[in-house]
Design a protein around this motif. Structure first.
Motif, mmCIF file in Angstrom:
data_model
loop_
_atom_site.group_PDB
_atom_site.id
_atom_site.type_symbol
_atom_site.label_atom_id
_atom_site.label_comp_id
_atom_site.label_asym_id
_atom_site.label_seq_id
_atom_site.Cartn_x
_atom_site.Cartn_y
_atom_site.Cartn_z
ATOM 1 N N ARG A 231 39.424 -22.276 -64.661
ATOM 2 C CA ARG A 231 39.765 -23.146 -63.536
ATOM 3 C C ARG A 231 39.493 -22.454 -62.199
ATOM 4 O O ARG A 231 39.653 -21.243 -62.073
ATOM 5 N N THR A 232 39.106 -23.246 -61.214
ATOM 6 C CA THR A 232 38.982 -22.753 -59.848
ATOM 7 C C THR A 232 40.364 -22.804 -59.208
ATOM 8 O O THR A 232 41.029 -23.841 -59.247
ATOM 9 N N VAL A 233 40.794 -21.682 -58.629
ATOM 10 C CA VAL A 233 42.167 -21.577 -58.129
ATOM 11 C C VAL A 233 42.179 -21.108 -56.677
ATOM 12 O O VAL A 233 41.381 -20.263 -56.274
ATOM 13 N N ARG A 234 43.113 -21.687 -55.902
ATOM 14 C CA ARG A 234 43.412 -21.173 -54.566
ATOM 15 C C ARG A 234 44.911 -20.952 -54.471
ATOM 16 O O ARG A 234 45.697 -21.797 -54.923
ATOM 17 N N LYS A 235 45.306 -19.835 -53.876
ATOM 18 C CA LYS A 235 46.723 -19.460 -53.836
ATOM 19 C C LYS A 235 47.280 -19.561 -52.419
ATOM 20 O O LYS A 235 46.595 -19.242 -51.449
ATOM 21 N N PHE A 236 48.561 -19.985 -52.355
ATOM 22 C CA PHE A 236 49.256 -20.094 -51.074
ATOM 23 C C PHE A 236 50.664 -19.529 -51.234
ATOM 24 O O PHE A 236 51.341 -19.802 -52.224
ATOM 25 N N ALA A 237 51.110 -18.768 -50.226
ATOM 26 C CA ALA A 237 52.418 -18.121 -50.295
ATOM 27 C C ALA A 237 53.558 -19.054 -49.916
ATOM 28 O O ALA A 237 54.721 -18.768 -50.200
ATOM 29 N N ASN A 238 53.236 -20.181 -49.271
ATOM 30 C CA ASN A 238 54.287 -21.135 -48.910
ATOM 31 C C ASN A 238 53.682 -22.519 -48.709
ATOM 32 O O ASN A 238 52.465 -22.668 -48.561
ATOM 33 N N ALA A 239 54.555 -23.507 -48.694
ATOM 34 C CA ALA A 239 54.100 -24.892 -48.590
ATOM 35 C C ALA A 239 53.477 -25.188 -47.233
ATOM 36 O O ALA A 239 52.539 -25.979 -47.133
ATOM 37 N N ALA A 240 54.001 -24.550 -46.187
ATOM 38 C CA ALA A 240 53.475 -24.796 -44.843
ATOM 39 C C ALA A 240 52.004 -24.398 -44.748
ATOM 40 O O ALA A 240 51.214 -25.053 -44.062
ATOM 41 N N GLU A 241 51.623 -23.316 -45.437
ATOM 42 C CA GLU A 241 50.221 -22.886 -45.447
ATOM 43 C C GLU A 241 49.336 -23.930 -46.127
ATOM 44 O O GLU A 241 48.192 -24.141 -45.739
ATOM 45 N N PHE A 242 49.894 -24.548 -47.150
ATOM 46 C CA PHE A 242 49.106 -25.463 -47.973
ATOM 47 C C PHE A 242 49.016 -26.878 -47.410
ATOM 48 O O PHE A 242 48.015 -27.571 -47.598
ATOM 49 N N VAL A 243 50.048 -27.327 -46.698
ATOM 50 C CA VAL A 243 50.158 -28.746 -46.358
ATOM 51 C C VAL A 243 48.989 -29.245 -45.514
ATOM 52 O O VAL A 243 48.512 -30.375 -45.704
ATOM 53 N N GLU A 244 48.485 -28.419 -44.605
ATOM 54 C CA GLU A 244 47.374 -28.868 -43.758
ATOM 55 C C GLU A 244 46.134 -29.158 -44.591
ATOM 56 O O GLU A 244 45.457 -30.170 -44.398
ATOM 57 N N LEU A 245 45.842 -28.271 -45.550
ATOM 58 C CA LEU A 245 44.707 -28.502 -46.441
ATOM 59 C C LEU A 245 44.946 -29.736 -47.302
ATOM 60 O O LEU A 245 44.044 -30.554 -47.508
ATOM 61 N N ALA A 246 46.166 -29.883 -47.797
ATOM 62 C CA ALA A 246 46.487 -31.007 -48.682
ATOM 63 C C ALA A 246 46.222 -32.345 -48.009
ATOM 64 O O ALA A 246 45.782 -33.303 -48.651
ATOM 65 N N MET A 247 46.470 -32.422 -46.709
ATOM 66 C CA MET A 247 46.308 -33.681 -45.990
ATOM 67 C C MET A 247 44.841 -34.096 -45.854
ATOM 68 O O MET A 247 44.549 -35.232 -45.486
ATOM 69 N N THR A 248 43.915 -33.190 -46.160
ATOM 70 C CA THR A 248 42.489 -33.539 -46.109
ATOM 71 C C THR A 248 42.037 -34.228 -47.393
ATOM 72 O O THR A 248 40.889 -34.650 -47.500
ATOM 73 N N GLY A 249 42.945 -34.309 -48.385
ATOM 74 C CA GLY A 249 42.627 -35.014 -49.622
ATOM 75 C C GLY A 249 41.708 -34.271 -50.563
ATOM 76 O O GLY A 249 40.746 -34.855 -51.083
ATOM 77 N N PRO A 250 41.970 -32.984 -50.830
ATOM 78 C CA PRO A 250 41.104 -32.239 -51.750
ATOM 79 C C PRO A 250 41.263 -32.743 -53.182
ATOM 80 O O PRO A 250 42.279 -33.359 -53.525
#
Length: 201
Positions: free
Chosen positions: A27-46
């Motif tokens: 699997r292709t994986v990307r890691k984030f230490a907290n939700a705040a780091e991830f939320v901006e990317l998530a909103m782009t609809g990956p």
């Protein structure tokens, strides 16, 4: 569209361990230490899914889930937690979580949950893309074609539709053939499904 598994966990050792298991499985994986780091990317609809720790400082997993649901982001969430909290798991599942794993969990359980989540995301994304295509096709129809579409989808004959519109039967026949081409329908049954998918009435 390539799918990525996003691992969001404030525990670095757990984050790395989960990522290692997934990467070993291809699997292709990307890691984030907290939700705040991830939320901006998530909103782009990956494309992909999220393996998300429930309990994190500031923005916890359940709050992030609510943000994604409110933003209509198609990204299945697999919650992981070190706490066997049944009410929390019920809340997460009711809000649409793909799965809820309690640490320590078996590697195979994680892999199975991720596989199922990715299949679900792929199907949901394809369905949404198809609906966009259908709406686009419908937007290209003239008012007359839309009227004929509804009548034909309801099973009415060309001569009946022609009488209703004050047109010749051959004009309706030509218009129906043209609208079927525009929406990609090869039969009246497919035309009916087109109208049903768009909830036309």
């Amino acid at each position: 569209m390539p799918q990525t598994v996003f691992v969001v966990d404030d525990d670095e050792s757990m984050r790395d361990a989960i990522a290692d298991v997934l990467e070993m499985a291809g699997r292709t994986v990307r890691k984030f230490a907290n939700a705040a780091e991830f939320v901006e990317l998530a909103m782009t609809g990956p494309a992909g899914c999220v393996v998300l720790d429930v309990r994190m400082p500031n923005l916890d997993g359940l709050k992030l889930q609510r943000q994604l649901v409110d933003a209509d982001v198609v990204l299945p969430i697999i919650f992981v937690t070190g706490y066997a909290d049944i009410p929390m798991s019920v809340t997460a599942m009711k809000a649409g979580a793909a799965d809820f794993l309690t640490k320590p969990f078996r590697e195979q359980d994680l892999l199975d949950a991720v596989t199922q989540a990715l299949e679900s995301e792929r199907a949901t994304r394809a369905e949404r893309q198809e609906l966009v295509r259908l709406h686009s096709a419908y937007a290209e129809l003239t008012d007359r074609e839309r009227h004929i579409l509804l009548q034909a989808a309801a099973g009415r004959l060309n001569k009946v539709i022609a009488g209703d519109l004050g047109l010749s039967e051959i004009t309706v026949k030509v218009a129906r053939a043209q609208l079927m081409r525009k929406v990609g329908a090869n039969s009246i049954a497919e035309l009916g499904r087109f109208a049903e998918r768009l909830k036309l009435s």
